[in-house]
Write a protein that holds these residues in place. Structure first.
Motif, PDB file in Angstrom:
ATOM      1  N   HIS A 105       0.849  -1.201   0.000  1.00 50.08           N
ATOM      2  CA  HIS A 105       0.000   0.000   0.000  1.00 50.08           C
ATOM      3  C   HIS A 105       0.875   1.238   0.000  1.00 50.08           C
ATOM      4  CE1 HIS A 105       0.817   0.187   4.372  1.00 50.08           C
ATOM      5  NE2 HIS A 105       0.571  -1.122   4.341  1.00 50.08           N
ATOM      6  N   ARG A 106       1.852   1.221  -0.908  1.00 45.32           N
ATOM      7  CA  ARG A 106       2.769   2.360  -0.981  1.00 45.32           C
ATOM      8  C   ARG A 106       2.313   3.331  -2.061  1.00 45.32           C
ATOM      9  NH1 ARG A 106       5.812  -2.149  -0.232  1.00 45.32           N
ATOM     10  NH2 ARG A 106       6.066  -2.446  -2.440  1.00 45.32           N
ATOM     11  N   GLY A 107       1.081   3.729  -2.020  1.00 45.13           N
ATOM     12  CA  GLY A 107       0.557   4.611  -3.068  1.00 45.13           C
ATOM     13  C   GLY A 107       0.846   6.072  -2.842  1.00 45.13           C
ATOM     14  N   CYS A 108       1.244   6.434  -1.638  1.00 44.97           N
ATOM     15  CA  CYS A 108       1.472   7.847  -1.337  1.00 44.97           C
ATOM     16  C   CYS A 108       2.895   8.236  -1.667  1.00 44.97           C
ATOM     17  CB  CYS A 108       1.182   8.121   0.135  1.00 44.97           C
ATOM     18  SG  CYS A 108       1.383   9.850   0.593  1.00 44.97           S
ATOM     19  N   LEU A 109       3.038   9.291  -2.488  1.00 44.80           N
ATOM     20  CA  LEU A 109       4.374   9.731  -2.879  1.00 44.80           C
ATOM     21  C   LEU A 109       5.088  10.457  -1.743  1.00 44.80           C
ATOM     22  CD1 LEU A 109       3.673  11.020  -6.455  1.00 44.80           C
ATOM     23  CD2 LEU A 109       4.952   8.985  -5.821  1.00 44.80           C
ATOM     24  N   ARG A 110       4.338  11.011  -0.812  1.00 47.76           N
ATOM     25  CA  ARG A 110       4.942  11.741   0.296  1.00 47.76           C
ATOM     26  C   ARG A 110       4.373  11.214   1.618  1.00 47.76           C
ATOM     27  NH1 ARG A 110       4.774  17.978  -1.956  1.00 47.76           N
ATOM     28  NH2 ARG A 110       6.179  17.677  -3.691  1.00 47.76           N
ATOM     29  N   PRO A 111       4.787  10.038   2.058  1.00 49.60           N
ATOM     30  CA  PRO A 111       4.224   9.458   3.275  1.00 49.60           C
ATOM     31  C   PRO A 111       4.503  10.340   4.479  1.00 49.60           C
ATOM     32  CG  PRO A 111       6.199   8.282   2.604  1.00 49.60           C
ATOM     33  CD  PRO A 111       5.874   9.232   1.500  1.00 49.60           C
ATOM     34  N   HIS A 112       3.537  10.377   5.393  1.00 43.46           N
ATOM     35  CA  HIS A 112       3.722  11.151   6.619  1.00 43.46           C
ATOM     36  C   HIS A 112       4.716  10.449   7.520  1.00 43.46           C
ATOM     37  CE1 HIS A 112       0.423  13.836   5.699  1.00 43.46           C
ATOM     38  NE2 HIS A 112      -0.286  12.772   5.340  1.00 43.46           N
ATOM     39  N   GLN A 113       5.542  11.210   8.136  1.00 39.19           N
ATOM     40  CA  GLN A 113       6.512  10.666   9.077  1.00 39.19           C
ATOM     41  C   GLN A 113       5.866  10.646  10.463  1.00 39.19           C
ATOM     42  OE1 GLN A 113       9.374   9.417   8.088  1.00 39.19           O
ATOM     43  NE2 GLN A 113       8.949   9.992   5.984  1.00 39.19           N
ATOM     44  N   GLU A 128      10.227  -1.485  -7.099  1.00 38.05           N
ATOM     45  CA  GLU A 128       8.940  -2.038  -6.676  1.00 38.05           C
ATOM     46  C   GLU A 128       8.032  -0.960  -6.098  1.00 38.05           C
ATOM     47  OE1 GLU A 128       7.140  -5.432  -3.646  1.00 38.05           O
ATOM     48  OE2 GLU A 128       9.307  -5.163  -3.863  1.00 38.05           O
ATOM     49  N   GLU A 129       8.588  -0.011  -5.347  1.00 42.08           N
ATOM     50  CA  GLU A 129       7.766   1.022  -4.725  1.00 42.08           C
ATOM     51  C   GLU A 129       7.084   1.885  -5.780  1.00 42.08           C
ATOM     52  OE1 GLU A 129       8.104   4.591  -1.406  1.00 42.08           O
ATOM     53  OE2 GLU A 129       9.811   3.276  -1.787  1.00 42.08           O
ATOM     54  N   SER A 130       7.848   2.323  -6.788  1.00 45.17           N
ATOM     55  CA  SER A 130       7.249   3.123  -7.861  1.00 45.17           C
ATOM     56  C   SER A 130       6.196   2.318  -8.612  1.00 45.17           C
ATOM     57  CB  SER A 130       8.335   3.599  -8.830  1.00 45.17           C
ATOM     58  OG  SER A 130       9.235   4.480  -8.193  1.00 45.17           O
ATOM     59  N   LEU A 131       6.439   1.012  -8.774  1.00 43.46           N
ATOM     60  CA  LEU A 131       5.483   0.160  -9.470  1.00 43.46           C
ATOM     61  C   LEU A 131       4.148   0.127  -8.726  1.00 43.46           C
ATOM     62  CD1 LEU A 131       4.692  -1.849 -11.638  1.00 43.46           C
ATOM     63  CD2 LEU A 131       5.855  -3.648 -10.335  1.00 43.46           C
ATOM     64  N   GLU A 132       4.206  -0.019  -7.416  1.00 43.95           N
ATOM     65  CA  GLU A 132       2.975  -0.057  -6.632  1.00 43.95           C
ATOM     66  C   GLU A 132       2.240   1.280  -6.698  1.00 43.95           C
ATOM     67  OE1 GLU A 132       1.469  -2.504  -5.365  1.00 43.95           O
ATOM     68  OE2 GLU A 132       3.015  -3.989  -5.742  1.00 43.95           O
ATOM     69  N   VAL A 133       3.002   2.379  -6.700  1.00 42.14           N
ATOM     70  CA  VAL A 133       2.382   3.699  -6.803  1.00 42.14           C
ATOM     71  C   VAL A 133       1.599   3.810  -8.103  1.00 42.14           C
ATOM     72  CG1 VAL A 133       2.859   6.156  -7.094  1.00 42.14           C
ATOM     73  CG2 VAL A 133       4.038   4.872  -5.317  1.00 42.14           C
ATOM     74  N   VAL A 134       2.235   3.465  -9.220  1.00 38.43           N
ATOM     75  CA  VAL A 134       1.586   3.607 -10.525  1.00 38.43           C
ATOM     76  C   VAL A 134       0.420   2.629 -10.658  1.00 38.43           C
ATOM     77  CG1 VAL A 134       1.944   3.396 -13.012  1.00 38.43           C
ATOM     78  CG2 VAL A 134       3.671   4.494 -11.604  1.00 38.43           C
TER      79      VAL A 134
END
Length: 792
Positions: free
Chosen positions: A21-29, A607-613
């Protein structure tokens, strides 16, 4: 896409795989929670004394726009989005402010760039629907029409639509108050419509008004035929130009006919039709016209003979000039002809002496004395002939005769020095030019060229370039698009992003579409240069995004692919998401855009960019997935070491109406090659392929055998190939055996393939050894340099 999203979730759960569920480009810290026994103390406020020495953060300048333009652009955007439109009163104020800024009774009208004209037309149509343009004051409507009487407005039909809309409103206004159209009303329309390329409509309106006027009041000529003649000549409409002579005979005076004949001569001169030009030149001679006008026609005819190297035509005009006593203007024309026909500076000097000696037989007030105009005409001919040496000699001749050069002379001098890339010499002339009156901005074009040449030379220091640019800026002189482009690249190469933004905000909003496209193209080319650093490329892209909102999808995809080439998938995905967030249909991603993005991600195995797209795709209602898109997903997930997920897309392809293509089969086999127990899936696919009767060529056999070997079944794969070789005539080649070796897991399995190949197909193995090996990025084992790439 909703059902597809459900299928993905359930497959993950059944396969005991995590759901990314890594769809957010700017995850909250998120700060980890503190244990309950620890008290969190408030942070102390800190002040740093050294901060007072820090430079204040620079703020970019606001875009320099014409009054009312920003509101008009806002209206266009709201209309495109089908959103709530601003009140008509606000739009009327914006249009009034905008057109008032373009209308100047004393200094003439200012050009409206075509991109602004589009916004203006939308706003005027909106006002016509909600307020009625015919309710506006006639004087205001006339002034608005007058704005389009500008030569820069000839290129686009949108200006004709604007003039027609405003004139119709003026006609309706007169009709509502039961008044006749005045001659001033019609003349304003005719002049503007001829300027924007609608001369035929203007001519019809002139005839209509002339008939109505003569029927009701009595005949009175309409003094607008000169604009109609000029308009047809500019539009290169020979037939209508000649027909207009008949209408002039009916509706205009004899003087108008004489003017028309001269304009027709000019038309054929511009068309370089020597035969017709000579014919109409003789007609001009037959009519009694002004001496100055006839002499201008002679000069134009000589210019044509120079341009076409037609000495016979030139000699005809010279004979006419010398038949009488040439005036100063005609002497200048003959001197021009002499330079154009190859006479040197010494011969020109002797001709001037002859002209001066002939003054003795004339009254003093008729003496022909060479002056600065004479010098400028001669230098210009030399510049046009690209003969800088002759131009310098002619200036020297003028100096010996005490003819002082003016600003125009120095401008020509700069032109020919820049033509031979003598930047230092042009700079010297430029410094002399500063002492002359430049209020008419005659030097703006050549100074723009000087700036561009200095930027391109690579030998001029930055401060020198900026000094010249600052001079133009201080005078508020226009920068040409090519100059803005050159200066932008110069600033970007020095990481001066704020200067680029200031420069573009100051100038680009006054450019037409072609000018904006020129600057935009230069920035994109700079962004795509291999020598441009990644940081500079990103800064350039952000400028493009902010200023050139109309950047096409194809250009954005090029920038996105370039960030993939730079090994920066995060930046590439930002570019992709900016396309998704756009409001223009010609910019938002299509299936091909998704495929390009997924291909770039797959090559970098991010992989992270793939999940985002992929998450974006599941939410994109504009996209209907097809085989091409599923292939890209399958390839990307296989590259990112998620072959089981990739095979899920194969199932989607197999159950779709479109079905798989050859690339789908190859990609499914690649996924089977890497997936646990992928050989079982590969066998099922292979059985279905054999049932359909599809031709199983060497490429498909290579992919199938690699899928079996990838799961450790080397003997099974070898036996299948041997059987196909005997029963089906399969030809072994470097691709089949090379794929088998590359897919084999571990050194032991590779050794089995190597031993078999050396024994059964020694020639093919020798060819593979000639191709050479490389170290696999995934297994760190050797593999042959064969091309197994499959396009989505």
């Amino acid at each position: 896409m909703r059902s597809h999203l459900n299928r993905v979730v359930f497959r993950k759960l059944l396969a005991s795989e995590p759901i990314a569920h890594r769809g957010c480009l700017r995850p909250h810290q998120h700060t980890p929670p503190c244990p309950p026994h620890i008290q969190v103390l408030p942070r102390a406020q800190r002040r740093f004394f050294m901060n007072i020495f820090k430079k204040p953060q620079r703020v970019a300048s606001e875009p320099r726009m014409a009054p009312g333009l920003e509101k008009m652009m806002e209206y266009s955007k709201m209309e495109r989005l089908s959103a709530r439109l601003p009140p008509p009163e606000d739009v009327l104020k914006a249009v009034t402010d905008f057109l008032h800024s373009k209308w100047d009774k004393n200094n003439g009208t200012k050009a409206i760039p075509d991109v602004h004209a589009q916004h203006l037309l939308r706003c005027l149509n909106y006002l016509d629907q909600h307020l009625g343009l015919s309710t506006l004051e006639p004087d205001m409507l006339r002034r608005w029409i007058e704005v389009f009487d500008h030569r820069a407005h000839r290129k686009s039909s949108i200006y004709r639509e604007l003039v027609g809309l405003l004139y119709n409103a003026l006609c309706q206004n007169r009709l509502q108050i039961s008044e006749r159209l005045t001659m001033k009303d019609v003349n304003v329309y005719i002049k503007a419509m001829c300027a924007v390329g609608g001369t035929e409509s203007a001519r019809d309106e002139a005839i209509k008004y002339g008939r109505n006027y003569s029927d009701t009041v009595g005949y009175k000529p309409l003094p607008s035929w000169e604009y109609i003649i000029k308009g047809f000549a500019r539009e290169r409409n020979e037939q209508e130009l000649l027909c207009t002579l008949e209408h002039i005979d009916e509706y205009a005076t004899e003087g108008s006919r004489k003017m028309a004949i001269e304009r027709i001569l000019s038309f054929y001169l511009n068309e370089e039709n020597i035969e017709k030009a000579t014919e109409w030149y003789n007609k001009v001679k037959e009519h009694t016209v002004k001496v100055e006008s006839f002499q201008r026609s002679q000069r134009k005819l000589l210019s044509l003979s120079m341009h076409t190297s037609n000495s016979k035509l030139g000699q005809l005009v010279i004979r006419d000039i010398t038949a009488g006593t040439p005036t100063k203007y005609q002497w200048d024309t003959m001197l021009e002809w002499a330079v154009a026909t190859g006479k040197g500076a010494d011969e020109i000097d002797r001709m001037i002496s002859v002209m001066e000696r002939a003054n003795q037989s004339l009254p003093k007030d008729e003496w022909r004395i060479p002056d600065t105009r004479t010098l400028n005409l001669l230098v210009k001919v030399a510049v046009d002939r690209k003969d800088p040496y002759l131009a310098e000699r002619l200036i020297s001749v003028g100096g010996t005769r005490n003819i002082q050069p003016d600003a125009l002379t120095l401008i020509y001098q700069m032109q020919y020095r820049l033509a031979v890339k003598d930047v230092d010499g042009a700079l010297t002339v430029y410094k002399h030019l500063q002492s002359h009156d430049l209020s008419k901005n005659d030097d703006v074009s050549v100074v723009n060229e000087l700036i561009r040449t200095m930027c391109a030379s690579g030998r001029q220091d930055f401060d020198s370039i900026m000094n010249v640019a600052a001079d133009l800026s201080d005078r508020q002189a226009p920068f040409e698009p090519e100059t803005v482009s050159a200066l932008s690249v110069l600033h970007l190469s020095r990481d001066e992003v704020h200067d680029v933004i200031d420069l573009i905000n100051t100038h680009v909003y006054s450019f037409d579409m072609a000018g904006r496209a020129s600057v935009q193209s230069t920035l994109i080319d700079y962004c795509l240069r291999p020598s441009t650093t990644t940081a500079q490329a990103w800064d350039t892209y952000i400028i493009l995004k902010q200023v050139f909102d109309d950047t096409a999808r194809e250009q954005r995809v090029k920038v996105m692919n370039d960030f993939f080439r730079r090994q920066r998938p995060d930046m590439a995905v930002h570019v992709f998401n900016h396309m998704r967030a756009h409001t223009r249909q010609d910019t938002i991603p299509t299936v091909d855009t998704y495929v390009a993005c997924l291909s770039g991600i797959g090559k970098l195995r991010d992989e992270e960019s793939l999940e985002v797209v992929y998450n974006q795709l599941k939410l994109d209602f504009n996209i209907e997935p097809n085989t091409h898109l599923y292939n890209a997903l399958m390839k990307a997930y296989t590259s990112c070491e998620a072959p089981r997920t990739a095979l899920g897309f194969w199932d989607d392809i197999a159950t779709s109406l479109e079905g798989p293509n050859i690339n789908s089969i190859h990609l499914a086999m690649r996924a089977c090659e890497d997936a646990p127990w992928g050989d079982e899936k590969a066998r099922k696919i292979w059985v279905k392929l054999r049932r359909t009767g599809i031709e199983l060529d060497q490429d498909l056999w290579a992919s199938y055998a690699a899928a079996l070997v990838g799961n450790g079944h080397v003997e099974n794969a070898i036996s299948s190939l041997e059987e196909a070789h005997v029963e089906q005539g399969l030809d072994m080649d470097t691709l089949v055996i090379g794929s088998l070796y590359n897919a084999a897991p571990g050194q032991v399995k590779k050794g089995v393939v190597e031993a078999w190949a050396k024994e059964r197909y020694p020639e093919i193995w020798a060819a593979l050894e000639d191709i050479g090996t490389r170290v696999s990025e995934q297994t760190q084992l050797p593999e042959f340099k064969i091309d197994r790439e499959v396009e989505a």
